[in-house]
Design a protein around this motif. Sequence first.
Motif, mmCIF file in Angstrom:
data_model
loop_
_atom_site.group_PDB
_atom_site.id
_atom_site.type_symbol
_atom_site.label_atom_id
_atom_site.label_comp_id
_atom_site.label_asym_id
_atom_site.label_seq_id
_atom_site.Cartn_x
_atom_site.Cartn_y
_atom_site.Cartn_z
ATOM 1 N N MET A 1 0.161 -6.113 9.624
ATOM 2 C CA MET A 1 0.550 -5.549 8.347
ATOM 3 C C MET A 1 0.745 -6.675 7.334
ATOM 4 S SD MET A 1 3.884 -3.290 7.435
ATOM 5 C CE MET A 1 4.943 -4.460 8.232
ATOM 6 N N LEU A 2 0.191 -6.481 6.142
ATOM 7 C CA LEU A 2 0.337 -7.468 5.089
ATOM 8 C C LEU A 2 1.315 -6.998 4.016
ATOM 9 C CD1 LEU A 2 -3.427 -8.384 4.830
ATOM 10 C CD2 LEU A 2 -1.624 -9.718 5.919
ATOM 11 N N LEU A 3 1.216 -5.718 3.660
ATOM 12 C CA LEU A 3 2.118 -5.121 2.678
ATOM 13 C C LEU A 3 2.485 -3.724 3.165
ATOM 14 C CD1 LEU A 3 0.233 -6.044 -0.631
ATOM 15 C CD2 LEU A 3 2.237 -7.192 0.318
ATOM 16 N N GLU A 4 3.651 -3.255 2.733
ATOM 17 C CA GLU A 4 4.105 -1.935 3.158
ATOM 18 C C GLU A 4 4.790 -1.242 1.997
ATOM 19 O OE1 GLU A 4 6.848 -0.056 6.739
ATOM 20 O OE2 GLU A 4 6.721 -2.219 6.490
ATOM 21 N N THR A 5 4.560 0.051 1.890
ATOM 22 C CA THR A 5 5.246 0.876 0.902
ATOM 23 C C THR A 5 5.939 2.009 1.660
ATOM 24 O OG1 THR A 5 3.448 2.447 0.530
ATOM 25 C CG2 THR A 5 3.395 0.395 -0.761
ATOM 26 N N HIS A 6 6.478 2.935 0.924
ATOM 27 C CA HIS A 6 7.157 4.075 1.549
ATOM 28 C C HIS A 6 6.210 4.863 2.465
ATOM 29 C CE1 HIS A 6 9.959 7.363 2.031
ATOM 30 N NE2 HIS A 6 9.059 8.211 1.570
ATOM 31 N N ARG A 7 4.960 5.068 2.017
ATOM 32 C CA ARG A 7 4.023 5.900 2.779
ATOM 33 C C ARG A 7 2.836 5.154 3.363
ATOM 34 N NH1 ARG A 7 2.163 10.427 -1.273
ATOM 35 N NH2 ARG A 7 1.849 8.597 -2.573
ATOM 36 N N LEU A 8 2.643 3.900 2.972
ATOM 37 C CA LEU A 8 1.409 3.188 3.297
ATOM 38 C C LEU A 8 1.647 1.850 3.976
ATOM 39 C CD1 LEU A 8 -0.373 3.641 -0.155
ATOM 40 C CD2 LEU A 8 -0.620 5.098 1.867
ATOM 41 N N VAL A 9 0.648 1.440 4.734
ATOM 42 C CA VAL A 9 0.550 0.080 5.260
ATOM 43 C C VAL A 9 -0.755 -0.491 4.725
ATOM 44 C CG1 VAL A 9 0.237 -1.314 7.337
ATOM 45 C CG2 VAL A 9 1.879 0.569 7.344
ATOM 46 N N LEU A 10 -0.683 -1.652 4.111
ATOM 47 C CA LEU A 10 -1.875 -2.363 3.662
ATOM 48 C C LEU A 10 -2.065 -3.519 4.619
ATOM 49 C CD1 LEU A 10 -0.959 -0.670 1.216
ATOM 50 C CD2 LEU A 10 -1.977 -2.418 -0.217
ATOM 51 N N ARG A 11 -3.200 -3.521 5.305
ATOM 52 C CA ARG A 11 -3.420 -4.456 6.409
ATOM 53 C C ARG A 11 -4.856 -4.937 6.391
ATOM 54 N NH1 ARG A 11 -6.698 -1.591 9.482
ATOM 55 N NH2 ARG A 11 -6.417 0.650 9.782
ATOM 56 N N ARG A 12 -5.137 -5.849 7.320
ATOM 57 C CA ARG A 12 -6.514 -6.291 7.529
ATOM 58 C C ARG A 12 -7.326 -5.156 8.138
ATOM 59 N NH1 ARG A 12 -8.167 -11.262 7.146
ATOM 60 N NH2 ARG A 12 -6.613 -12.865 6.818
ATOM 61 N N PHE A 13 -8.611 -5.193 7.888
ATOM 62 C CA PHE A 13 -9.509 -4.260 8.560
ATOM 63 C C PHE A 13 -9.643 -4.651 10.022
ATOM 64 C CE2 PHE A 13 -10.663 -2.845 4.396
ATOM 65 C CZ PHE A 13 -11.110 -1.542 4.597
ATOM 66 N N ARG A 14 -9.902 -3.636 10.857
ATOM 67 C CA ARG A 14 -10.154 -3.873 12.278
ATOM 68 C C ARG A 14 -11.314 -2.979 12.719
ATOM 69 N NH1 ARG A 14 -4.125 -2.120 12.597
ATOM 70 N NH2 ARG A 14 -4.390 0.111 12.707
ATOM 71 N N ALA A 15 -11.860 -3.256 13.895
ATOM 72 C CA ALA A 15 -13.091 -2.611 14.362
ATOM 73 C C ALA A 15 -13.020 -1.087 14.297
ATOM 74 C CB ALA A 15 -13.412 -3.076 15.785
ATOM 75 N N GLU A 16 -11.893 -0.507 14.642
ATOM 76 C CA GLU A 16 -11.795 0.960 14.670
ATOM 77 C C GLU A 16 -11.817 1.611 13.281
ATOM 78 O OE1 GLU A 16 -7.542 -0.596 15.576
ATOM 79 O OE2 GLU A 16 -9.598 -1.159 16.068
ATOM 80 N N ASP A 17 -11.847 0.783 12.233
ATOM 81 C CA ASP A 17 -11.928 1.310 10.870
ATOM 82 C C ASP A 17 -13.352 1.660 10.457
ATOM 83 O OD1 ASP A 17 -9.159 1.035 10.433
ATOM 84 O OD2 ASP A 17 -9.404 -1.059 9.809
ATOM 85 N N ALA A 18 -14.341 1.293 11.260
ATOM 86 C CA ALA A 18 -15.738 1.507 10.872
ATOM 87 C C ALA A 18 -16.047 2.985 10.625
ATOM 88 C CB ALA A 18 -16.682 0.919 11.910
ATOM 89 N N ALA A 19 -15.652 3.864 11.519
ATOM 90 C CA ALA A 19 -15.983 5.292 11.370
ATOM 91 C C ALA A 19 -15.329 5.914 10.131
ATOM 92 C CB ALA A 19 -15.629 6.064 12.627
ATOM 93 N N PRO A 20 -14.010 5.729 9.911
ATOM 94 C CA PRO A 20 -13.447 6.321 8.697
ATOM 95 C C PRO A 20 -13.994 5.681 7.417
ATOM 96 C CG PRO A 20 -11.727 5.189 9.965
ATOM 97 C CD PRO A 20 -12.963 5.191 10.790
ATOM 98 N N LEU A 21 -14.288 4.365 7.441
ATOM 99 C CA LEU A 21 -14.874 3.720 6.268
ATOM 100 C C LEU A 21 -16.247 4.322 5.985
ATOM 101 C CD1 LEU A 21 -14.557 0.422 4.772
ATOM 102 C CD2 LEU A 21 -16.864 0.846 5.552
ATOM 103 N N ALA A 22 -17.065 4.505 7.017
ATOM 104 C CA ALA A 22 -18.385 5.122 6.848
ATOM 105 C C ALA A 22 -18.237 6.525 6.267
ATOM 106 C CB ALA A 22 -19.127 5.163 8.177
#
Length: 180
Positions: free
Chosen positions: A1-22
Amino acid sequence: MLLETHRLVLRRFRAEDAAPLAAYRSDPSVARYQSWTPPVSLDTAARIVRALAEGSLEEPGWFQYAIELKADRCLVGDIGVRLHENRMQAEIGFTLAGDRQGLGYAAEAAGAVLDDLFERRELHRVSAECDARNTRSARLLRRLGFVQEGLFRQATWIKGEWTDDLVFGLLSSDRQPSCG
């Protein structure tokens, strides 16, 4: 995790993000004002995710945050920061899945990034550009405190047409920290 808000996490991308990004980058309504053309294949998304995961947050150039919902750990978009060579200014841009737009996630993520850029990193200025027809992005930038500084008429050739670009800027002296 790089940044965090009440509802969100802003983080680095990782391999399992490919399908939702597509998936969200293949949505024609999401891609309408962006540089890519849908659909985005899973192979292409996997290459994009690998490249994004290697980006440096502290070095000049683009760094892309993955925007994840805390509630269900679901990737809903991304927000990019291009740090200038002088490390005193940056440019931002954002993309959100179509079914997650209008819920305040983009504003929350961008607010957290701006807080980090201005407070922790002590940048002087952040800029943004968008297609002049992209009224939702322009409205969001204004809500975040950006000032429209210009209109570049027919400045970008994209997807077979000339488009006008709106140019926005936000100075550290103008920034009100977000409540995210």
